[in-house]
Write an enzyme that holds these catalytic residues in place. Structure first.
Site, PDB file in Angstrom:
ATOM      1  N   ASP A 109      55.234  15.041  10.863  1.00  0.00           N
ATOM      2  CA  ASP A 109      55.431  15.888   9.686  1.00  0.00           C
ATOM      3  C   ASP A 109      54.522  15.406   8.574  1.00  0.00           C
ATOM      4  O   ASP A 109      54.548  14.226   8.204  1.00  0.00           O
ATOM      5  CB  ASP A 109      56.897  15.846   9.230  1.00  0.00           C
ATOM      6  CG  ASP A 109      57.138  16.708   8.007  1.00  0.00           C
ATOM      7  OD1 ASP A 109      57.028  17.938   8.118  1.00  0.00           O
ATOM      8  OD2 ASP A 109      57.425  16.139   6.935  1.00  0.00           O
ATOM      9  N   GLU A 112      52.639  20.571  12.669  1.00  0.00           N
ATOM     10  CA  GLU A 112      52.953  21.875  12.076  1.00  0.00           C
ATOM     11  C   GLU A 112      51.657  22.592  11.717  1.00  0.00           C
ATOM     12  O   GLU A 112      50.717  21.977  11.211  1.00  0.00           O
ATOM     13  CB  GLU A 112      53.814  21.686  10.832  1.00  0.00           C
ATOM     14  CG  GLU A 112      54.401  22.983  10.298  1.00  0.00           C
ATOM     15  CD  GLU A 112      55.372  22.747   9.162  1.00  0.00           C
ATOM     16  OE1 GLU A 112      56.014  23.711   8.720  1.00  0.00           O
ATOM     17  OE2 GLU A 112      55.481  21.587   8.708  1.00  0.00           O
ATOM     18  N   ASP A 126      62.116  14.317   5.721  1.00  0.00           N
ATOM     19  CA  ASP A 126      60.882  14.275   6.495  1.00  0.00           C
ATOM     20  C   ASP A 126      61.113  13.825   7.930  1.00  0.00           C
ATOM     21  O   ASP A 126      60.510  14.361   8.865  1.00  0.00           O
ATOM     22  CB  ASP A 126      59.875  13.356   5.805  1.00  0.00           C
ATOM     23  CG  ASP A 126      59.488  13.861   4.418  1.00  0.00           C
ATOM     24  OD1 ASP A 126      59.548  15.083   4.215  1.00  0.00           O
ATOM     25  OD2 ASP A 126      59.146  13.034   3.554  1.00  0.00           O
TER      26      ASP A 126
END
Length: 397
Positions: free
Chosen positions: A189, A273, A354
């Site tokens: 992340d 992502e 996170d």
């Protein structure tokens, strides 16, 4: 262990003599002139609903060299000029394929100064590189040796805004081998408080390279703004600003190389992502911090290194609610503003925002790898069951 042949560029800094610097500067100017003239000719032909290909551009270049106004084009090597036409052809191919915008003219002040030489325009023997139209080899600082038995197929010489000279040697490297396959997988992340957070719970601090030099950069920029336009002092001040930017970029690139190399070596599957950085930097409050984090550069490094060493990178859809989804029970929170860094789910699990997002990315990536499901938020999952729902159902007893 599988071996893959890849084209790999080795970039080194070199220090030219005055004669070599003058020759390369003339070459840069001629390359820019030929590129702009060819682009103008093709644009005019396009307005007449005609197309000009590379062969026709090359014939134009031959005719230009015979004119009195452009006779100076004969003073430099012809290979970089031909390569400029090939680059223009690639730019138009990408434009017609809807992969890029219409080619733009090169600026004398803003465009990158570079020239590309193929094997017919340079000699490489015993780690000594001599370019066409030059008597002496370049004084290259070999920060790392070329792999044994490797010779370059293309040489690109460039000068950055800070005045530093670089030479890039493109080689066919047969020595890159796929790493041993493992079962290790990791969710990654990206953020600003911490540059990267892993599904293992590890966090990589954000070095904030630009912030470290912000005071010096602001001071140099103020001095630049006070200099008279087109003056020698303004050129010197501009060079000082460029040196600070170069130092920031060098530190950032070095840190990202170290992180991505470790991740690729230790993990078979890496799940990230799919962020739209181009849109995110439109936020005026976060644009500087997002640009300094260099998420796009991180992803690019991760992808090409994974391709080299036989690893897999999975990009999860940007709309996947990784932060709002409980990684323990699969419950989806209604809202999750950026100010919330930790939250408690209805099931009683306390989440670090996170770390929880990284765990959800990893779970979604495993679902994609297992069944090829599309990872979309629950509010819209066209084309089949979403990976998020599948992972949720798997956790239920």
């Amino acid at each position: 262990m599988t071996t893959s042949h890849v084209k790999r560029a080795f970039k080194y800094r070199f220090y030219p003599t005055d004669a070599q610097a003058a020759e390369l500067s003339r070459t840069f100017g001629c390359v820019r002139k030929v590129y702009n003239m060819a682009l103008a000719a093709r644009t005019e032909a396009w307005a007449r609903q005609e197309r000009v290909n590379y062969n026709q551009s090359s014939a134009m270049l031959t005719a230009w060299k015979k004119t009195g106004e452009l006779a100076y084009l004969n003073e430099v090597s012809s290979v970089p000029l031909q390569q400029a036409l090939r680059h223009l052809q690639v730019a138009f191919t990408n434009f017609f394929g809807k992969r890029a915008r219409y080619p733009r003219f090169k600026s004398r002040k803003k465009s990158r100064k570079s020239a590309e030489y193929t094997t017919s325009a340079f000699r490489f023997r015993d780690s000594r590189l001599t370019l066409a139209k030059m008597r002496e080899p370049l004084e290259i600082r070999w920060s790392r040796p070329l792999p044994e038995g490797m010779s370059p197929s293309t040489v690109t010489v460039s000068q950055d805004a800070a005045g530093r000279w670089f030479v890039s040697l493109l080689c066919d490297d047969p020595g890159i081998k796929h790493l041993t396959t493992t079962d290790a997988a990791i969710g990654i992340d990206a953020g600003l408080d911490h540059l990267l957070t892993f599904s293992t719970g590890e966090k990589i601090a954000n070095p904030r390279h630009e912030r470290c030099d912000r005071v010096a950069l602001a001071k140099a920029q103020r001095r630049l703004a006070k200099k008279a336009k087109d003056s020698v002092n303004r050129a010197k001040a501009r060079r000082k600003v460029a040196k600070i930017h170069a130092r920031i970029a060098d530190r950032r690139r070095d840190a990202l190389h170290k992180i991505t190399t470790r991740l690729v070596r230790d993990n078979q599957t890496l799940v990230i992502e799919d962020l739209t950085v181009r849109n995110m930097v439109k936020n005026r409050r976060l644009a500087r911090a997002i640009s300094d984090a260099a998420w796009s550069q991180f992803r690019s490094m991760l992808e090409y290194k994974a391709a080299w060493y036989g690893r897999e990178v999975i990009a999860i859809d940007r709309w996947f609610p990784s932060s709002k989804l409980c990684s323990s029970c699969g419950a989806l929170a209604d809202e999750m503003p950026l100010s919330v860094r930790a939250w408690t789910c209805e099931c009683g699990t306390i989440h670090d925002r996170d770390v929880n997002a990284a765990k959800n990315l990893l779970a979604a990536g495993r679902a994609v790898a297992a069944c090829g499901a599309g990872v979309r938020p629950q509010r819209s999952s066209p084309g089949g069951q979403s990976a998020m729902k599948q992972e949720t159902s798997r956790r239920e007893p």
